[in-house]
Structures are given as C-alpha cells and as structure tokens.
Design a protein around this motif. Structure first.
Motif, short mmCIF file in Angstrom:
data_model
loop_
_atom_site.label_atom_id
_atom_site.label_comp_id
_atom_site.label_asym_id
_atom_site.label_seq_id
_atom_site.Cartn_x
_atom_site.Cartn_y
_atom_site.Cartn_z
N ILE A 217 47.39 46.29 45.52
CA ILE A 217 46.51 45.13 45.41
C ILE A 217 45.21 45.57 44.75
O ILE A 217 44.60 46.56 45.16
CB ILE A 217 46.23 44.51 46.79
N SER A 218 44.77 44.84 43.72
CA SER A 218 43.52 45.14 43.02
C SER A 218 42.55 43.99 43.23
O SER A 218 42.92 42.81 43.07
CB SER A 218 43.77 45.34 41.52
N ILE A 219 41.31 44.33 43.59
CA ILE A 219 40.25 43.33 43.78
C ILE A 219 39.11 43.67 42.82
O ILE A 219 38.62 44.80 42.81
CB ILE A 219 39.72 43.34 45.23
N GLN A 220 38.68 42.69 42.04
CA GLN A 220 37.57 42.87 41.10
C GLN A 220 36.41 41.98 41.51
O GLN A 220 36.57 40.77 41.69
CB GLN A 220 37.99 42.54 39.68
N GLY A 221 35.23 42.60 41.70
CA GLY A 221 34.05 41.84 42.04
C GLY A 221 33.40 41.22 40.81
O GLY A 221 33.80 41.47 39.67
N ALA A 222 32.37 40.40 41.05
CA ALA A 222 31.68 39.72 39.96
C ALA A 222 31.00 40.71 39.01
O ALA A 222 30.77 40.40 37.84
CB ALA A 222 30.66 38.75 40.52
N ASN A 223 30.69 41.91 39.50
CA ASN A 223 30.04 42.92 38.67
C ASN A 223 31.05 43.83 37.97
O ASN A 223 30.67 44.84 37.38
CB ASN A 223 29.08 43.76 39.51
N GLY A 224 32.34 43.48 38.05
CA GLY A 224 33.36 44.23 37.35
C GLY A 224 33.91 45.42 38.11
O GLY A 224 34.85 46.07 37.64
N CYS A 225 33.35 45.73 39.28
CA CYS A 225 33.84 46.87 40.06
C CYS A 225 35.18 46.53 40.72
O CYS A 225 35.35 45.43 41.27
CB CYS A 225 32.81 47.27 41.11
N ILE A 226 36.11 47.47 40.68
CA ILE A 226 37.47 47.24 41.15
C ILE A 226 37.79 48.14 42.33
O ILE A 226 37.46 49.33 42.34
CB ILE A 226 38.49 47.47 40.02
N TYR A 227 38.45 47.56 43.34
CA TYR A 227 38.96 48.30 44.49
C TYR A 227 40.47 48.10 44.56
O TYR A 227 40.96 46.98 44.35
CB TYR A 227 38.30 47.78 45.77
#
Length: 266
Positions: A217-227
């Motif tokens: 599972i990949s999560i991308q925040g509004a600032n482009g950072c991915i977890y």
C-alpha cells in the motif's frame, strides 16, 4: 543644484552668478531666517527655502533671492513575496518579487543569508534550491534609495508514518474480492492519495478486488511525500467434500453414500 537624495545628502548653494565687487557682502539664511553662511557658496543638508541677501556696503543697497532645496529620498518598494517551501516533489522553487517597484530605474539583488546559490538573482523571480532566508534589495537608481524584504523558504518533508487499516479477505479461497480500507493515516500532510501494488494514486481510501497474499500500500501526502506498507490478506474459506473410503461391490449389488462437507473458516 539638484535635490537631496540618498546618493547625495548635501546640496551646494552657489551665489557666483551674483554681483561681485569690493564692499559687496553675501548672507545665506535658512527657513528660520538664521544666518548660516557669509560665503559665496555654502553646503546644506536640509531641504527647504534658503534666502541669499547681497548687499553693497557702500550704498546699503541690497537684493535678495529665495532658493528652494528639494528632497528626493523616497525609497522603492521591496516585496519578497510569501514564504515558500521545498517538499518531497520539488527540489527547487521560484521566489516572487513582483510586488516590488518596477521600471527602468529599479534594480534587484537577491541574496541568501547562508550564501546559497540563486539563479536569476537580478530578476524578480529567481530560482533557489536550498531552504533558508532570502533577501531582496530594490534600488532606485534615480535617487540611490534602497529597500529590502526577506522571505523564508522552509522544508516540508513531513511523510506519513503509519496506517490504520480494515482488511477483508476474499469470500472463498482463490477469489479476488478481498478489500482494504485505509481508516486513517498517521502523520504526513493531507489530503492523501492511495495506491496498491504500484498502481495509480486515487483519492478514495478503498482498495478493492484483491486476492490473498502480500500487497504493498502506498500513501502520498499533499507535499508529495510517500509512505509504503506491506500487508498480508488471508485467503478465503476453502470447501472440501469427503465421501469416505473407497467401496467395491459386485454387479447387481446396491449401496449408499454419505457425503461429508467441510468448510475451513480459519
């Protein structure tokens, strides 16, 4: 003489065009009628009206003239724009000095407090590559007056740190109707976007039509950072049918079978 400016804070008053002869005196008075000089020329630092009195001491005749010293020390406008940030996507950004004074007689100079590199430092929209404080100095070349303003460029690499998930396995073993719901994201900067197994990011936190096994599972925040986080979906229930041991009968004999159905819900 010209006005008092930021380049030249003094003006010379010059009476050399006046009458000159033995016995002629010169007096310079300021706006308060105070004597400031008895020479042909004098230097002043304050704008206002100055009076020159030329007197013939032999006849006591005199003449006077008022000289007005102007002032041009109005500073330009320096506006370095709103604070900005570098994030996980953008390694550079453009500063915005367009709110500053503009025209042929204005120059611009961007500097970094830390000495970092600036591309286009003499323009209104330079490009920077490092965080820190940047200063814009605007100069009015007509009067030498300057103004400065600063802008802060901060680092925004706040990445998500974890997930709270709801996992539903497939209904039956081998099915592809499992799903994952991202109930919440820990850390990072929203809004968030979601993807699974290298697919495209979407705004909905629902990941569907999944088979059993490992998924990323990949999560991308509004600032482009991915977890990214690896999760395992258990397989669905398996169904087995047991008809017992094999039987051997003779031609014409009869027998019966009892089927045993087993559903593994583990």
């Amino acid at each position: 003489s010209g006005p008092i400016t930021c380049n030249d804070n003094t003006v010379t008053l010059d009476a050399n065009a006046s009458s000159m002869a033995q016995g002629i005196t010169y007096q310079w008075l300021n706006a308060n009628n105070q004597l400031i000089s008895e020479e042909l020329t004098t230097t002043v630092m304050t704008p206002g009206n100055y009076t020159l009195i030329v007197t013939d001491s032999a006849t006591a005749c005199f003449n006077e003239v008022i000289v007005t010293v102007l002032e041009d020390t109005t500073p330009p406008v320096a506006d370095a724009g709103a604070n900005q940030g570098l994030d996980c996507v953008s390694s550079s950004t453009s500063l915005d000095g367009t709110g500053s004074s503009t025209g042929a007689n204005f120059t611009y100079e961007w500097t970094s407090v830390n000495g970092d590199s600036i591309t286009g430092a003499s323009g209104l929209a330079p490009t920077i590559f490092e965080t820190g404080v940047y200063q814009l100095m605007v100069t009015n070349t007509a009067n030498g007056c300057t103004a400065t303003d600063q802008v802060q460029v901060a680092e925004d690499i706040n990445s998500p740190q974890g997930l709270i998930l709801g996992i539903t396995p497939p209904t039956c073993a081998g099915d592809d109707n499992g799903n994952i719901v991202v109930d919440s994201v820990i850390g990072g900067t929203g809004p968030y976007f979601y993807a699974i197994d290298g697919g495209n990011f979407a705004s909905a936190p629902f990941l569907t039509r999944l088979t059993a096994g490992e998924h990323i599972i990949s999560i991308q925040g509004a600032n482009g950072c991915i977890y990214e986080e690896t999760v395992t979906i258990a397989d669905g229930s398996s169904v087995t049918v047991d008809l017992g041991d094999d039987l051997f009968i003779n031609l014409g004999d009869e027998t019966s079978f009892e089927g045993i159905v087993s559903i593994d819900t583990a």
